[in-house]
Scaffold this motif. Structure first.
Motif, PDB file in Angstrom:
ATOM      1  N   HIS A   1      70.085   3.760 -11.441  1.00 27.37           N
ATOM      2  CA  HIS A   1      71.524   3.763 -11.699  1.00 27.37           C
ATOM      3  C   HIS A   1      72.265   3.010 -10.611  1.00 27.37           C
ATOM      4  N   GLY A   2      71.976   3.345  -9.364  1.00 35.25           N
ATOM      5  CA  GLY A   2      72.525   2.605  -8.231  1.00 35.25           C
ATOM      6  C   GLY A   2      73.794   3.159  -7.635  1.00 35.25           C
ATOM      7  N   THR A   3      74.651   3.816  -8.424  1.00 31.40           N
ATOM      8  CA  THR A   3      75.923   4.325  -7.910  1.00 31.40           C
ATOM      9  C   THR A   3      76.211   5.741  -8.395  1.00 31.40           C
ATOM     10  N   ALA A   4      75.169   6.534  -8.604  1.00 31.85           N
ATOM     11  CA  ALA A   4      75.357   7.886  -9.132  1.00 31.85           C
ATOM     12  C   ALA A   4      76.098   8.766  -8.128  1.00 31.85           C
ATOM     13  N   LYS A   5      77.182   9.377  -8.565  1.00 32.73           N
ATOM     14  CA  LYS A   5      77.962  10.273  -7.719  1.00 32.73           C
ATOM     15  C   LYS A   5      77.961  11.703  -8.224  1.00 32.73           C
ATOM     16  N   ARG A   6      77.824  11.867  -9.542  1.00 34.98           N
ATOM     17  CA  ARG A   6      77.782  13.209 -10.129  1.00 34.98           C
ATOM     18  C   ARG A   6      76.461  13.370 -10.869  1.00 34.98           C
ATOM     19  N   VAL A   7      75.711  14.385 -10.464  1.00 30.79           N
ATOM     20  CA  VAL A   7      74.379  14.619 -11.014  1.00 30.79           C
ATOM     21  C   VAL A   7      74.320  16.036 -11.573  1.00 30.79           C
ATOM     22  N   LEU A   8      73.694  16.184 -12.723  1.00 32.89           N
ATOM     23  CA  LEU A   8      73.479  17.491 -13.335  1.00 32.89           C
ATOM     24  C   LEU A   8      71.990  17.758 -13.437  1.00 32.89           C
ATOM     25  N   ILE A   9      71.580  18.921 -12.941  1.00 30.10           N
ATOM     26  CA  ILE A   9      70.193  19.363 -13.048  1.00 30.10           C
ATOM     27  C   ILE A   9      70.176  20.604 -13.931  1.00 30.10           C
ATOM     28  N   ILE A  10      69.409  20.562 -15.006  1.00 30.40           N
ATOM     29  CA  ILE A  10      69.217  21.728 -15.859  1.00 30.40           C
ATOM     30  C   ILE A  10      67.873  22.341 -15.492  1.00 30.40           C
ATOM     31  N   GLY A  11      67.890  23.581 -15.032  1.00 32.76           N
ATOM     32  CA  GLY A  11      66.680  24.226 -14.530  1.00 32.76           C
ATOM     33  C   GLY A  11      66.556  24.000 -13.034  1.00 32.76           C
ATOM     34  N   GLY A  12      65.318  23.892 -12.578  1.00 29.86           N
ATOM     35  CA  GLY A  12      65.104  23.563 -11.169  1.00 29.86           C
ATOM     36  C   GLY A  12      65.408  24.682 -10.206  1.00 29.86           C
ATOM     37  N   GLY A  13      65.146  25.925 -10.612  1.00 27.89           N
ATOM     38  CA  GLY A  13      65.510  27.069  -9.789  1.00 27.89           C
ATOM     39  C   GLY A  13      64.865  27.128  -8.429  1.00 27.89           C
ATOM     40  N   ASP A  14      63.758  26.410  -8.234  1.00 26.30           N
ATOM     41  CA  ASP A  14      63.126  26.411  -6.915  1.00 26.30           C
ATOM     42  C   ASP A  14      63.896  25.567  -5.909  1.00 26.30           C
ATOM     43  N   GLY A  15      64.814  24.713  -6.368  1.00 24.78           N
ATOM     44  CA  GLY A  15      65.643  23.915  -5.472  1.00 24.78           C
ATOM     45  C   GLY A  15      65.071  22.575  -5.082  1.00 24.78           C
ATOM     46  N   GLY A  16      63.873  22.253  -5.545  1.00 26.54           N
ATOM     47  CA  GLY A  16      63.256  20.993  -5.156  1.00 26.54           C
ATOM     48  C   GLY A  16      63.966  19.777  -5.709  1.00 26.54           C
ATOM     49  N   MET A  17      64.441  19.869  -6.944  1.00 30.17           N
ATOM     50  CA  MET A  17      65.150  18.733  -7.537  1.00 30.17           C
ATOM     51  C   MET A  17      66.490  18.527  -6.843  1.00 30.17           C
ATOM     52  N   ALA A  18      67.172  19.626  -6.534  1.00 31.48           N
ATOM     53  CA  ALA A  18      68.435  19.525  -5.797  1.00 31.48           C
ATOM     54  C   ALA A  18      68.192  18.938  -4.409  1.00 31.48           C
ATOM     55  N   ARG A  19      67.121  19.331  -3.775  1.00 35.00           N
ATOM     56  CA  ARG A  19      66.770  18.779  -2.456  1.00 35.00           C
ATOM     57  C   ARG A  19      66.703  17.271  -2.484  1.00 35.00           C
ATOM     58  N   GLU A  20      66.018  16.721  -3.479  1.00 32.11           N
ATOM     59  CA  GLU A  20      65.862  15.269  -3.556  1.00 32.11           C
ATOM     60  C   GLU A  20      67.163  14.587  -3.985  1.00 32.11           C
ATOM     61  N   ALA A  21      67.891  15.173  -4.931  1.00 30.50           N
ATOM     62  CA  ALA A  21      69.147  14.564  -5.372  1.00 30.50           C
ATOM     63  C   ALA A  21      70.155  14.482  -4.240  1.00 30.50           C
ATOM     64  N   LEU A  22      70.164  15.482  -3.379  1.00 33.24           N
ATOM     65  CA  LEU A  22      71.127  15.527  -2.278  1.00 33.24           C
ATOM     66  C   LEU A  22      70.768  14.576  -1.140  1.00 33.24           C
ATOM     67  N   ARG A  23      69.641  13.914  -1.233  1.00 40.81           N
ATOM     68  CA  ARG A  23      69.313  12.859  -0.261  1.00 40.81           C
ATOM     69  C   ARG A  23      70.096  11.591  -0.557  1.00 40.81           C
ATOM     70  N   HIS A  24      70.711  11.527  -1.726  1.00 38.44           N
ATOM     71  CA  HIS A  24      71.518  10.379  -2.130  1.00 38.44           C
ATOM     72  C   HIS A  24      72.985  10.626  -1.758  1.00 38.44           C
ATOM     73  N   PRO A  25      73.786   9.583  -1.649  1.00 41.54           N
ATOM     74  CA  PRO A  25      75.202   9.744  -1.289  1.00 41.54           C
ATOM     75  C   PRO A  25      76.046  10.181  -2.492  1.00 41.54           C
TER      76      PRO A  25
END
Length: 283
Positions: free
Chosen positions: A76-100
Motif C-alpha cells: 500500500h505504501g501510505t497506510a494510516k488506518r489499519v483494521l485487524i479482525i481477530g489476532g487476540g494474541d497481539g502479534g498482528m498488532a505488534r507488526e502493524a504498529l511498526r509502521h507509521p
C-alpha cells in the motif's frame, strides 16, 4: 484436544495429526467461546491452542505475523488506518504498529484470549496492547465489519479456521462488508489455511473476492506449526499494489527501518509466485 502421555495432539485434518509434547501446562480453561490451553514446548517455546488447534507459538509466530501484515502494508505504501479482525494474541498488532500508522483497530471476540496472552505470552504482543495507537475492541468481528463507518487502508483478517467463532469470517456477506469498509485503494488480506489440506478455503475466499475486487490473488509463506506445507493468504484490492516493483518495496522498508526475521523485499515479491497446485485453486 487429545492428551496422551503429556502430548497435545492436533487432529484438525481427517486422517492426519500432529503432536507437541507438553513439558509444562501453564493454562487450561474454557471461555464462553472456546477452550484455551498454553503449554511449554521444547521445540517451539510457549504454545497456545484453541480447541486443540495450534494458534501461535513463541518460536515461529514471526513468519505468519510479518507476512500477513507487512506484505499489504508495504504494498500500500501510505497506510494510516489499519483494521485487524481477530489476532487476540497481539502479534498482528505488534507488526502493524511498526509502521507509521495513525491507528490500528483490533477487534477480538474473546476478551479471555487477550487477557491470558498478556499474562502468559507477553512476548507475542511485545507491548502492542499498551501502544496509544491501538484501539482494542472486544466485539464480534462480523458485527463490527457490518456496522463500521470504514475508511481503513488495510484490513487484516487474522481468523481461526472456518469452524466455531471463525466460521462467519469466511462468508460472502462478511467480505462484502469488508470491501465497503476499505478506503479507496485499500487492501484486504485473509488467513486461508494450508491449501494442500484445506484448498476449499482459498478457493471459496477468492471466488467471493472476484465479485468484489479488480485484483484478487494469493500469497504464501511456510509456517512450521501449521501442518501441511505453505500457508495461503487471500488478497483483494482495486489498486495495482500487488505489482509494486522490488526497488519501491526496498525503499519503503528502508524508510521506516523495517527489518524482519522472515519478511524481506525479495520475499515480498516471491510470496506471490505460487506453486502450481495452489494456482489451480484460484477460480
Amino acid at each position: 484436544m487429545t492428551k496422551m502421555d503429556g502430548w497435545s495432539v492436533e487432529q484438525l485434518h481427517d486422517g492426519y495429526a500432529q503432536a507437541h509434547r507438553m513439558d509444562r501446562v501453564l493454562y487450561d480453561s474454557e471461555t464462553d467461546h472456546q477452550r484455551i490451553v498454553v503449554f511449554d514446548s521444547a521445540q517451539f517455546g510457549r504454545v497456545m491452542t484453541l480447541d486443540g488447534v495450534v494458534q501461535v507459538t513463541e518460536r515461529d509466530n514471526f513468519i505468519y505475523h510479518e507476512m500477513l501484515t507487512h506484505v499489504p502494508m508495504i504494498a500500500h505504501g501510505t497506510a494510516k488506518r489499519v483494521l485487524i479482525i481477530g489476532g487476540g494474541d497481539g502479534g498482528m498488532a505488534r507488526e502493524a504498529l511498526r509502521h507509521p500508522v495513525d491507528q490500528v483497530t483490533m477487534v477480538e471476540i474473546d476478551a479471555g484470549v487477550v487477557d491470558f496472552c498478556r499474562e502468559y505470552l507477553p512476548g507475542i504482543s511485545d507491548g502492542a496492547f499498551d501502544d496509544p495507537r491501538l484501539d482494542l475492541q472486544i466485539a464480534d468481528g462480523a458485527d463490527f465489519m457490518r456496522d463500521t463507518d470504514g475508511g481503513f487502508d488495510v484490513i487484516i483478517v487474522d481468523s481461526t479456521d472456518p469452524v466455531g467463532p471463525g466460521e462467519v469470517l469466511f462468508t460472502d456477506h462478511f467480505y462484502g462488508h469488508a470491501k465497503r469498509a476499505l478506503a479507496p485503494g485499500g487492501i484486504l488480506v485473509t488467513q486461508n489455511g494450508v491449501p494442500f489440506l484445506q484448498g476449499d478455503e482459498l478457493t471459496g475466499t477468492l471466488r467471493a473476492f472476484q465479485t468484489l475486487f479488480a485484483d484478487t490473488y494469493a500469497f504464501v509463506a511456510p509456517v512450521p506449526t501449521y501442518q501441511g506445507g505453505f500457508m495461503a493468504f487471500g488478497w483483494g484490492t482495486d489498486s495495482d499494489a500487488r505489482h509494486v516493483d522490488l526497488a519501491t518495496v526496498e525503499r519503503r522498508i528502508t524508510q521506516i527501518d523495517l527489518s524482519g526475521d522472515y519478511y524481506t523485499p525479495e520475499i515480498h515479491k516471491a510470496a506471490f509466485a505460487l506453486p502450481g497446485y495452489i494456482k489451480k485453486l484460484i477460480p
